[in-house]
Scaffold this motif. Structure first.
Motif, PDB file in Angstrom:
ATOM      1  N   ASP A 337      15.377 -12.508   3.211  1.00 48.61           N
ATOM      2  CA  ASP A 337      14.590 -11.899   2.139  1.00 48.61           C
ATOM      3  C   ASP A 337      14.803 -10.390   2.085  1.00 48.61           C
ATOM      4  O   ASP A 337      14.690  -9.767   1.026  1.00 48.61           O
ATOM      5  N   ARG A 338      15.124  -9.799   3.239  1.00 49.81           N
ATOM      6  CA  ARG A 338      15.375  -8.357   3.294  1.00 49.81           C
ATOM      7  C   ARG A 338      16.839  -8.013   3.069  1.00 49.81           C
ATOM      8  O   ARG A 338      17.223  -6.848   3.141  1.00 49.81           O
ATOM      9  N   GLY A 339      17.666  -9.038   2.842  1.00 49.44           N
ATOM     10  CA  GLY A 339      19.073  -8.792   2.548  1.00 49.44           C
ATOM     11  C   GLY A 339      19.933  -8.527   3.763  1.00 49.44           C
ATOM     12  O   GLY A 339      21.001  -7.918   3.644  1.00 49.44           O
ATOM     13  N   ILE A 340      19.486  -8.964   4.941  1.00 49.82           N
ATOM     14  CA  ILE A 340      20.278  -8.796   6.154  1.00 49.82           C
ATOM     15  C   ILE A 340      21.017 -10.092   6.454  1.00 49.82           C
ATOM     16  O   ILE A 340      20.407 -11.117   6.752  1.00 49.82           O
ATOM     17  N   TYR A 341      22.345 -10.054   6.332  1.00 50.26           N
ATOM     18  CA  TYR A 341      23.193 -11.212   6.607  1.00 50.26           C
ATOM     19  C   TYR A 341      24.260 -10.824   7.615  1.00 50.26           C
ATOM     20  O   TYR A 341      24.813  -9.733   7.526  1.00 50.26           O
ATOM     21  N   PRO A 342      24.602 -11.691   8.586  1.00 52.00           N
ATOM     22  CA  PRO A 342      23.934 -12.960   8.882  1.00 52.00           C
ATOM     23  C   PRO A 342      22.519 -12.709   9.419  1.00 52.00           C
ATOM     24  O   PRO A 342      22.314 -11.747  10.166  1.00 52.00           O
TER      25      PRO A 342
END
Length: 432
Positions: A337-342
């Motif tokens: 949801d916070r845009g941290i991938y992986p």
């Protein structure tokens, strides 16, 4: 086809002269009489002009139960059951590399037949405890958050725990592409058929170099899904005996356990937690313990994905898997949801061998990074509402000053692979 291969195939299909007869047929089990059999033996059912493979899964005073590898449609009472003289083995060999196969090594990629000379039993005991090699070398997967903070070792067994739609398949693809292993075996068990070509095309970029993919989709029978996992492990063991360090990736343990749940309940086992019979839980170590490092041989470094329903890590399969594995990687929906991938939740994850496969300064840097990250999480609400006064806590001030660099360290593009030494240097520069 080579003569040796023909001889092997002839031995494989040799059937007993005596035969049994089907007495009754249930939803996914067949009761037969007339043969002296043992649990786990392979049989062939002659139904009209068709030959169907099955396995003896239960014994009674005068009868035995067979679970078919296919479906029961078309079978009838009175059909003959013949005992296969050869145990349930699969053909293996280097020709499997670059191919997509079913649990019996039949090609499903449309690239023609595969000629294999060696045979490997699907079921075998794990490596004896005293013959296991020590895990003392790191295993790089090319992902900063894992290599830096949850470092894996050659021969380690790791679980990837994630809810649906969190990014599990993407992480799997990153590990397969970025791994330093010369041989890679991927088992796709119980997943949707649509996901197989998608995983190859999108997550692997269509590159199957030195990779074997074993597939048993959700529309296959429960026995095919169960033994698909064991079959893929047997392929990995074949390459391990040749001295290779093999990456074994399985998606997913939950579907594998569900297949055994179907089989166990059909045989009358009592359902326990969440409907899983005892055999579903005892089956997990039989598969997972076959991975590892063996003295005088290669190693199998295994990553098992576990689908946690409703992101509940106390699910019985997730809980049992954590107790068997040497580490766990938890994927967080909050991080996506916070845009941290992986979306690797470092604070909820752990590697039990990190201290054995890293240098002291790397280990110290990883511990400090985790500590600073925990400070940020604990005080996040205070900082957001402006209740924290800078200078009150020097360690929290340090964490706030390094927050952006730490988040950038945790982020990584799906196509990106970072060398292990570069990851460690980046980690040390952040915390120091």
């Amino acid at each position: 086809m080579p003569l040796k291969s023909l001889r092997n195939r002839a031995r494989e299909t040799a059937l007993s002269p005596a035969y049994g007869v089907i007495e009754s047929i249930q939803s996914n089990a067949i009761v037969a009489t007339g043969l002296k059999v043992s649990i786990g033996q392979s049989v062939t059912i002659l139904s009209g002009k068709e030959r169907r493979l099955g396995m003896v899964t239960s014994l009674g005073p005068g009868s035995f139960t067979v679970t078919p590898f296919g479906f029961i449609e078309g079978m009838k009472v009175g059909d003959r059951v013949l005992l296969n003289r050869r145990s349930l083995d699969i053909p293996v060999g280097n020709a499997l590399l670059g191919r997509v196969v079913d649990p019996f090594m039949n090609p499903i990629d449309g690239k023609g037949p595969i000629h294999l000379d060696a045979y490997e039993p699907i079921m075998k005991p794990p490596v004896e405890a005293m013959k296991r090699g020590l895990i003392d070398e790191h295993f790089s997967v090319g992902i900063k958050s894992i290599d830096g903070l949850l470092t894996s070792g050659k021969g380690q067994k790791v679980g990837i725990f994630a809810g649906s739609g969190v990014g599990k398949s993407t992480l799997m693809g990153m590990i397969v592409r970025g791994s330093e292993a010369p041989i890679k075996v991927v088992a796709l068990i119980g997943e949707r058929g649509r996901e197989v070509p998608e995983f190859i095309a999108k997550n692997l970029g269509g590159d199957l170099t030195n990779t074997v993919i074993v597939v048993a989709t959700s529309d296959d029978s429960a026995l095919m899904r169960k033994y698909g996992a064991f079959s893929a492990m047997s392929v990995a063991e074949y390459f391990k005996r040749q001295g290779h360090d093999v990456l074994f990736m399985m998606d997913s343990v939950t579907r594998f356990a569900m297949a055994q749940r179907e089989i166990g309940l059909a045989l009358g086992e009592p359902p326990t937690s969440k409907g899983y019979p005892p055999s579903s839980l005892t089956l997990l170590p039989q598969l997972m313990e076959r991975a590892g490092k063996e003295e005088g041989s290669g190693s199998i470094t295994a990553f098992f994905t576990v689908l946690v329903e409703g992101d509940d890590l106390s699910d019985p399969i997730a809980d049992q898997s954590r107790s068997i594995l040497d580490g766990h990687i938890v994927l967080s929906r909050e991080l996506t949801d916070r845009g941290i991938y992986p979306p690797v939740d470092v604070l909820s994850s752990a590697s039990r061998v990190i201290g054995d496969v890293t240098t002291p300064d790397h280990l110290e840097a990883a511990r400090k990074f985790r500590y600073l990250l925990s400070l940020l999480k604990e005080n996040e609400m205070l900082v957001r509402i402006g209740a924290y006064i800078p200078g009150s806590d020097p360690q929290l001030d340090e964490a706030l000053a390094k927050k952006d660099r730490m988040e950038n360290f945790l982020k990584q593009h799906a196509e990106e692979s970072v060398p292990f030494e570069e990851t460690v240097a980046m980690l040390k520069s952040i915390v120091n």
